[in-house]
Design a protein around this motif. Structure first.
Motif, PDB file in Angstrom:
ATOM      1  N   GLU A  43      30.515  39.388  43.134  1.00  0.00           N
ATOM      2  CA  GLU A  43      31.069  40.197  42.057  1.00  0.00           C
ATOM      3  C   GLU A  43      32.470  39.695  41.752  1.00  0.00           C
ATOM      4  OE1 GLU A  43      30.979  44.247  43.251  1.00  0.00           O
ATOM      5  OE2 GLU A  43      28.785  44.362  43.360  1.00  0.00           O
ATOM      6  N   CYS A 108      41.865  48.524  53.181  1.00  0.00           N
ATOM      7  CA  CYS A 108      40.452  48.183  53.392  1.00  0.00           C
ATOM      8  C   CYS A 108      40.028  48.256  54.856  1.00  0.00           C
ATOM      9  CB  CYS A 108      40.172  46.771  52.874  1.00  0.00           C
ATOM     10  SG  CYS A 108      40.289  46.601  51.081  1.00  0.00           S
ATOM     11  N   ASN A 117      36.259  48.126  54.580  1.00  0.00           N
ATOM     12  CA  ASN A 117      35.679  48.943  53.516  1.00  0.00           C
ATOM     13  C   ASN A 117      35.801  48.158  52.214  1.00  0.00           C
ATOM     14  OD1 ASN A 117      34.916  50.797  51.614  1.00  0.00           O
ATOM     15  ND2 ASN A 117      36.597  52.234  52.005  1.00  0.00           N
ATOM     16  N   SER A 119      34.634  48.724  49.371  1.00  0.00           N
ATOM     17  CA  SER A 119      34.750  49.519  48.148  1.00  0.00           C
ATOM     18  C   SER A 119      36.179  49.965  47.878  1.00  0.00           C
ATOM     19  CB  SER A 119      33.834  50.750  48.226  1.00  0.00           C
ATOM     20  OG  SER A 119      34.251  51.635  49.259  1.00  0.00           O
ATOM     21  N   ASN A 121      40.202  49.645  47.065  1.00  0.00           N
ATOM     22  CA  ASN A 121      40.878  48.768  46.100  1.00  0.00           C
ATOM     23  C   ASN A 121      42.058  48.016  46.705  1.00  0.00           C
ATOM     24  OD1 ASN A 121      42.835  50.754  46.343  1.00  0.00           O
ATOM     25  ND2 ASN A 121      43.118  51.049  44.147  1.00  0.00           N
ATOM     26  N   ARG A 255      39.849  43.979  44.610  1.00  0.00           N
ATOM     27  CA  ARG A 255      38.993  44.311  43.458  1.00  0.00           C
ATOM     28  C   ARG A 255      39.849  44.861  42.321  1.00  0.00           C
ATOM     29  NH1 ARG A 255      34.346  41.572  44.173  1.00  0.00           N
ATOM     30  NH2 ARG A 255      33.429  41.978  46.209  1.00  0.00           N
TER      31      ARG A 255
END
Length: 255
Positions: A43, A108, A117, A119, A121, A255
């Motif tokens: 991604e 994270c 983690n 997901s 940010n 991200r």
């Protein structure tokens, strides 16, 4: 604690974090000249354009220590604009968490279990797939981030052209940087970036990645001390996460 979302001037598009470039999501597949068929699917994410410099490390490190973090190694650097080195995997993930907190992002890493983690940010180390995908820079089936041969105009490494046909440099360390004693690092961003705008994805210092294999953690990209084969996009080694040497640093992603 106030958490803010930073946007670009148009007020809509998320801004690229400072010092980072956006790596587009997708699949890079092909046949590497040495490692055979591969397929990397990721991604979209952001990645530090250069290896973390000593100056950037020091700024976050000072904040971290003042806010309860402790590190096994303080980090070293040939100069402020050279990559930080002599940092372990554990040091790097703590630094990533501290950078996240300092900038109002969600960390994270669980520093008790070292689980990530993905997901969140906050900042973290790239996965092996993300690192290789980014290093290849959108090119398919190439040995290095720019093509299939290497020389000292492209990367800081130890040349040995008589042993490897794809090494078109000269024998020995990069003569521009082999001064003042080890390590012979070069300033971050001293060489031409790949298509994604990433510098030093081959050579200079090894870069810690998030992935594990047994008791080891991945490092990628080769360094100033090693031969051309180690700088290939598809190559990785797995030192223990508490190792800290003058040829290994990192860059972070988010991200």
């Amino acid at each position: 604690n106030v958490r803010a979302t930073v946007t670009a001037d148009d007020g809509r598009t998320p801004a690229v974090p400072q010092g980072m470039v956006r790596i587009p999501g997708g699949t890079n597949s092909g046949t590497d000249p040495d490692f055979g068929a591969y397929s990397l699917t990721v991604e979209a994410f952001y990645m530090d354009a250069t290896e973390v410099t000593k100056a950037k490390w020091d700024a976050v490190y000072a904040w971290a220590v003042a806010h309860g973090y402790s590190f096994a190694h303080a980090g070293s650097g040939k100069a402020a604009n050279h990559p930080v080195q002599t940092v372990s995997w554990y040091d790097c993930v703590k630094w990533c968490n501290a950078r996240s907190e300092k900038e109002g992002r969600t960390p994270c890493y669980n520093l008790s279990t070292w689980a990530c983690n993905f997901s969140a940010n906050g900042y973290r180390l790239p996965t092996n797939a993300e690192w290789e995908y980014a290093a290849r820079g959108g090119l398919s089936g190439r040995r290095f981030p720019w093509g299939d041969t290497i020389d000292h105009s492209r990367a800081n490494y130890y040349g040995y052209p008589s042993s490897y046909t794809y090494d078109q440099g000269y024998k020995g360390f990069d003569t521009r940087y082999a001064t003042g004693g080890y390590p012979y690092t070069s300033p971050a961003g001293a060489f031409v970036a790949n298509v994604y705008g990433l510098y030093d994805m081959a050579g200079n210092v090894w870069e810690w990645c998030n992935d594990s294999s047994g008791s080891g953690r991945g490092v990628r990209g080769g360094c100033w001390y090693v031969l051309a084969p180690y700088a290939r996009c598809g190559y990785s080694i797995w030192p223990t996460p508490d190792d800290a040497f003058d040829d290994a640093g990192f860059r972070s992603v988010c991200r």
